[in-house]
Design an enzyme around this catalytic site. Structure first.
Site, PDB file in Angstrom:
ATOM      1  N   ARG A 173       0.925  -0.984   0.054  1.00 29.89           N
ATOM      2  CA  ARG A 173      -0.318  -0.046  -0.270  1.00 29.89           C
ATOM      3  C   ARG A 173       0.460   1.426   0.326  1.00 29.89           C
ATOM      4  O   ARG A 173       0.332   2.239   0.561  1.00 29.89           O
ATOM      5  CB  ARG A 173      -1.012  -0.270   1.356  1.00 29.89           C
ATOM      6  CG  ARG A 173      -1.919  -0.556   1.239  1.00 29.89           C
ATOM      7  CD  ARG A 173      -2.782  -1.488   0.131  1.00 29.89           C
ATOM      8  NE  ARG A 173      -3.903  -2.958   0.313  1.00 29.89           N
ATOM      9  CZ  ARG A 173      -3.357  -3.387  -0.336  1.00 29.89           C
ATOM     10  NH1 ARG A 173      -2.758  -3.773  -1.560  1.00 29.89           N
ATOM     11  NH2 ARG A 173      -3.827  -4.376  -0.542  1.00 29.89           N
ATOM     12  N   SER A 222     -10.158   0.902   5.271  1.00 31.53           N
ATOM     13  CA  SER A 222      -8.601  -0.164   5.992  1.00 31.53           C
ATOM     14  C   SER A 222      -8.105   0.870   6.690  1.00 31.53           C
ATOM     15  O   SER A 222      -7.767   1.729   5.108  1.00 31.53           O
ATOM     16  CB  SER A 222      -7.445  -1.147   5.422  1.00 31.53           C
ATOM     17  OG  SER A 222      -7.846  -2.018   5.009  1.00 31.53           O
ATOM     18  N   GLU A 298      -2.857   3.820   6.630  1.00 32.35           N
ATOM     19  CA  GLU A 298      -3.023   3.334   5.009  1.00 32.35           C
ATOM     20  C   GLU A 298      -3.653   4.770   4.962  1.00 32.35           C
ATOM     21  O   GLU A 298      -3.397   5.405   3.717  1.00 32.35           O
ATOM     22  CB  GLU A 298      -3.724   2.314   5.552  1.00 32.35           C
ATOM     23  CG  GLU A 298      -3.538   2.288   3.957  1.00 32.35           C
ATOM     24  CD  GLU A 298      -4.492   0.514   3.255  1.00 32.35           C
ATOM     25  OE1 GLU A 298      -3.860  -0.630   4.640  1.00 32.35           O
ATOM     26  OE2 GLU A 298      -5.317   0.638   2.525  1.00 32.35           O
TER      27      GLU A 298
HETATM   28  C1  LIG Z   1     -15.027   1.419   1.411  1.00 33.01           C
HETATM   29  C2  LIG Z   1     -13.480   1.032   1.218  1.00 33.01           C
HETATM   30  C3  LIG Z   1     -13.231  -0.377   0.316  1.00 33.01           C
HETATM   31  C4  LIG Z   1     -11.772  -0.193   0.521  1.00 33.01           C
HETATM   32  N1  LIG Z   1     -11.783  -1.444  -0.154  1.00 33.01           N
HETATM   33  C5  LIG Z   1     -10.003  -1.922  -0.458  1.00 33.01           C
HETATM   34  C6  LIG Z   1      -9.400  -3.083  -0.643  1.00 33.01           C
HETATM   35  O1  LIG Z   1      -9.696  -3.732  -0.563  1.00 33.01           O
HETATM   36  N2  LIG Z   1      -7.433  -2.392  -1.191  1.00 33.01           N
HETATM   37  C7  LIG Z   1      -6.980  -1.400  -1.651  1.00 33.01           C
HETATM   38  O2  LIG Z   1      -5.857  -1.435  -1.269  1.00 33.01           O
HETATM   39  N3  LIG Z   1      -8.119  -0.627  -0.725  1.00 33.01           N
HETATM   40  C8  LIG Z   1      -9.437   0.046  -0.183  1.00 33.01           C
HETATM   41  N4  LIG Z   1      -9.955   1.044  -0.035  1.00 33.01           N
HETATM   42  C9  LIG Z   1      -8.888   2.509   0.079  1.00 33.01           C
HETATM   43  C10 LIG Z   1      -8.907   2.311  -0.917  1.00 33.01           C
HETATM   44  O3  LIG Z   1     -10.086   2.661  -2.022  1.00 33.01           O
HETATM   45  C11 LIG Z   1      -7.599   3.123  -2.529  1.00 33.01           C
HETATM   46  O4  LIG Z   1      -6.543   3.186  -1.626  1.00 33.01           O
HETATM   47  C12 LIG Z   1      -7.899   3.785  -3.645  1.00 33.01           C
HETATM   48  O5  LIG Z   1      -6.772   3.485  -4.287  1.00 33.01           O
HETATM   49  C13 LIG Z   1      -7.862   5.163  -3.575  1.00 33.01           C
HETATM   50  O6  LIG Z   1      -8.565   5.386  -4.537  1.00 33.01           O
HETATM   51  P1  LIG Z   1      -8.247   7.296  -4.417  1.00 33.01           P
HETATM   52  O7  LIG Z   1      -9.260   7.679  -6.728  1.00 33.01           O
HETATM   53  O8  LIG Z   1     -10.197   6.840  -3.940  1.00 33.01           O
HETATM   54  O9  LIG Z   1      -8.301   7.947  -3.847  1.00 33.01           O
HETATM   55  P2  LIG Z   1      -7.212   9.281  -2.874  1.00 33.01           P
HETATM   56  O10 LIG Z   1      -8.511   8.807  -2.105  1.00 33.01           O
HETATM   57  O11 LIG Z   1      -8.182  10.206  -3.542  1.00 33.01           O
HETATM   58  O12 LIG Z   1      -6.499   9.149  -2.299  1.00 33.01           O
HETATM   59  C14 LIG Z   1      -5.271   7.998  -2.266  1.00 33.01           C
HETATM   60  C15 LIG Z   1      -3.913   8.613  -2.285  1.00 33.01           C
HETATM   61  O13 LIG Z   1      -3.407   9.076  -3.626  1.00 33.01           O
HETATM   62  C16 LIG Z   1      -2.720   9.917  -4.048  1.00 33.01           C
HETATM   63  N5  LIG Z   1      -3.570  10.597  -5.568  1.00 33.01           N
HETATM   64  C17 LIG Z   1      -5.053  10.072  -6.057  1.00 33.01           C
HETATM   65  N6  LIG Z   1      -4.969  10.555  -6.738  1.00 33.01           N
HETATM   66  C18 LIG Z   1      -4.003  10.641  -7.551  1.00 33.01           C
HETATM   67  C19 LIG Z   1      -3.222  11.013  -8.704  1.00 33.01           C
HETATM   68  N7  LIG Z   1      -3.818  11.203 -10.071  1.00 33.01           N
HETATM   69  N8  LIG Z   1      -1.538  10.674  -9.348  1.00 33.01           N
HETATM   70  C20 LIG Z   1      -0.995  10.962  -8.164  1.00 33.01           C
HETATM   71  N9  LIG Z   1      -1.609  10.941  -6.396  1.00 33.01           N
HETATM   72  C21 LIG Z   1      -3.375  10.552  -6.404  1.00 33.01           C
HETATM   73  C22 LIG Z   1      -3.737  11.305  -3.314  1.00 33.01           C
HETATM   74  O14 LIG Z   1      -2.702  12.128  -3.415  1.00 33.01           O
HETATM   75  C23 LIG Z   1      -3.630  10.387  -1.643  1.00 33.01           C
HETATM   76  O15 LIG Z   1      -2.191  10.747  -1.010  1.00 33.01           O
HETATM   77  C24 LIG Z   1     -11.129   1.037   0.107  1.00 33.01           C
HETATM   78  C25 LIG Z   1     -12.103   2.435   0.763  1.00 33.01           C
HETATM   79  C26 LIG Z   1     -13.153   2.172   1.032  1.00 33.01           C
HETATM   80  C27 LIG Z   1     -14.044   3.581   1.675  1.00 33.01           C
END
Ligand SMILES: Cc1cc2nc3c(=O)[nH]c(=O)nc-3n(C[C@H](O)[C@H](O)[C@H](O)COP(=O)(O)OP(=O)(O)OC[C@H]3O[C@@H](n4cnc5c(N)ncnc54)[C@H](O)[C@@H]3O)c2cc1C
Length: 307
Positions: A173, A222, A298
């Site tokens: 992660r 998480s 995380e």
């Molecule tokens: C119900 C639920 C279940 C989840 N289950 C999982 C799971 O099973 N496995 C898992 O890994 N995660 C899980 N997550 C967490 C999350 O979905 C992941 O970490 C996901 O990859 C985040 O993507 P996002 O677009 O929402 O990023 P954001 O939450 O908007 O950002 C997360 C990070 O990524 C950076 N970021 C976003 N976009 C970019 C970009 N284009 N360039 C550079 N940096 C960027 C941001 O600056 C920040 O640091 C879960 C979340 C929820 C709410």
């Protein structure tokens, strides 16, 4: 920092000031961005960054499923890649190219339709591709690093670069890529397979998730990464440590540790970012006391504690 249009380069996309960010996050908490920029495409983004005063901080947001935006909001410019210019998906043989704004679940679905095995895990991650590239998102034993081969990005000074998987410096992660680098698209590679079998695997994965995670709540997934390197069998999962510290259902203000999955925090309705963060720190303290393990957040906590 008060920013106005005069402080920022001209853009084709949308710029707004004092823009509320809570609606852009799953937790639905947090203060405004000094400025919010929604670029139209990669050219718009690169041109903006190449002209933006280097003293102005830049933060990138995806779908906001892994962040707590603090109550004081975010200083400088928040960039959210949401436009059609970041929404392309293209299949070539066993490769799939996806823009940063494409939901992970859509990549899983398109891969299934095209008979590409290996990307099913994306259907369990509710974020977009940019966030998956940054977080090395994954679930049920597979992660982004297993399938990504090439990443396009724009640097803080507006330079376009292409990175290899190795250059992303992936671990659990986490990516070592510079924190101010904005990913704009990526190429993923799987193996040839049967579309019906892949779709069935996706359905099974989603059913399992729905039974074990509070996916319809205001949450951030998480909260803490699993300990790395893992300790004794009981110390390998953050949720086990949290359960052993008797934190299931624990509350601070409107924030609560999920009863269903105790590594998830929930905004029960009126939580502030500060409630959620205080609850997370309380859980960490209790786990330290019970198991002598220091949990690593995380979820990304970003922004000012108070305006
Ligand atoms: C119900 C639920 C279940 C989840 N289950 C999982 C799971 O099973 N496995 C898992 O890994 N995660 C899980 N997550 C967490 C999350 O979905 C992941 O970490 C996901 O990859 C985040 O993507 P996002 O677009 O929402 O990023 P954001 O939450 O908007 O950002 C997360 C990070 O990524 C950076 N970021 C976003 N976009 C970019 C970009 N284009 N360039 C550079 N940096 C960027 C941001 O600056 C920040 O640091 C879960 C979340 C929820 C709410």
């Amino acid at each position: 920092m008060t920013l106005t249009e005069a402080d920022l380069p001209r853009v084709r996309g949308k710029l707004s000031f004092g823009a509320p960010l809570a609606p852009y996050t799953w937790f639905r908490v947090g203060g405004p961005a000094d400025a919010l920029f929604l670029p139209t495409d990669e050219d718009d983004l690169a041109s903006f960054l190449s002209q933006l005063d280097l003293s102005i901080p830049v933060t990138v947001l995806g779908i906001g499923s892994n962040v707590i935006v603090r109550d004081g909001g975010i200083e400088g410019v928040v960039i959210r890649l949401a436009g059609r210019g970041f929404g392309a998906v293209e299949v070539k043989g066993t490769q799939i190219m996806a823009g940063a704004a494409v939901p992970d679940a859509m990549v899983a679905r398109k891969a299934a339709e095209a008979g590409i095995v290996g990307l099913e895990f994306f259907s369990g991650v509710p974020g977009a591709i940019g966030g998956a590239l940054r977080m090395n998102a994954g679930c049920y034993g597979a992660e982004t690093k297993d399938v990504v081969t090439e990443i396009r990005a724009v640097t803080r000074v507006g330079e376009r670069v292409t990175l290899t998987n190795a250059q992303m410096g992936y671990s659990y992660r986490h990516s070592e890529a510079p924190t101010d680098m904005i990913f704009t698209s990526a190429v993923f590679e799987g193996e040839a397979g049967d579309p019906d079998e892949i779709s069935a695997a996706i359905e099974a994965l989603q059913a399992r998730r729905g039974d074990t995670q509070p996916i319809r709540e205001k949450t951030g997934g998480s909260t803490f990464a699993n300990p790395d390197p893992p300790g004794t069998p009981d110390q390998r999962s953050s949720w086990k440590l949290i359960d052993a510290a008797d934190c299931r259902g624990l509350r601070v203000g409107g924030a609560q540790v999920s009863e269903l999955h105790c590594n998830f925090l929930i905004n029960t309705g009126e939580a502030t970012a500060s409630d959620l963060e205080a609850l997370g720190e309380l859980v960490r303290a209790r786990v330290r006391e019970t198991s002598d393990v220091d949990l690593r957040w995380e979820i990304r906590r970003i922004g000012r504690i108070r305006a």
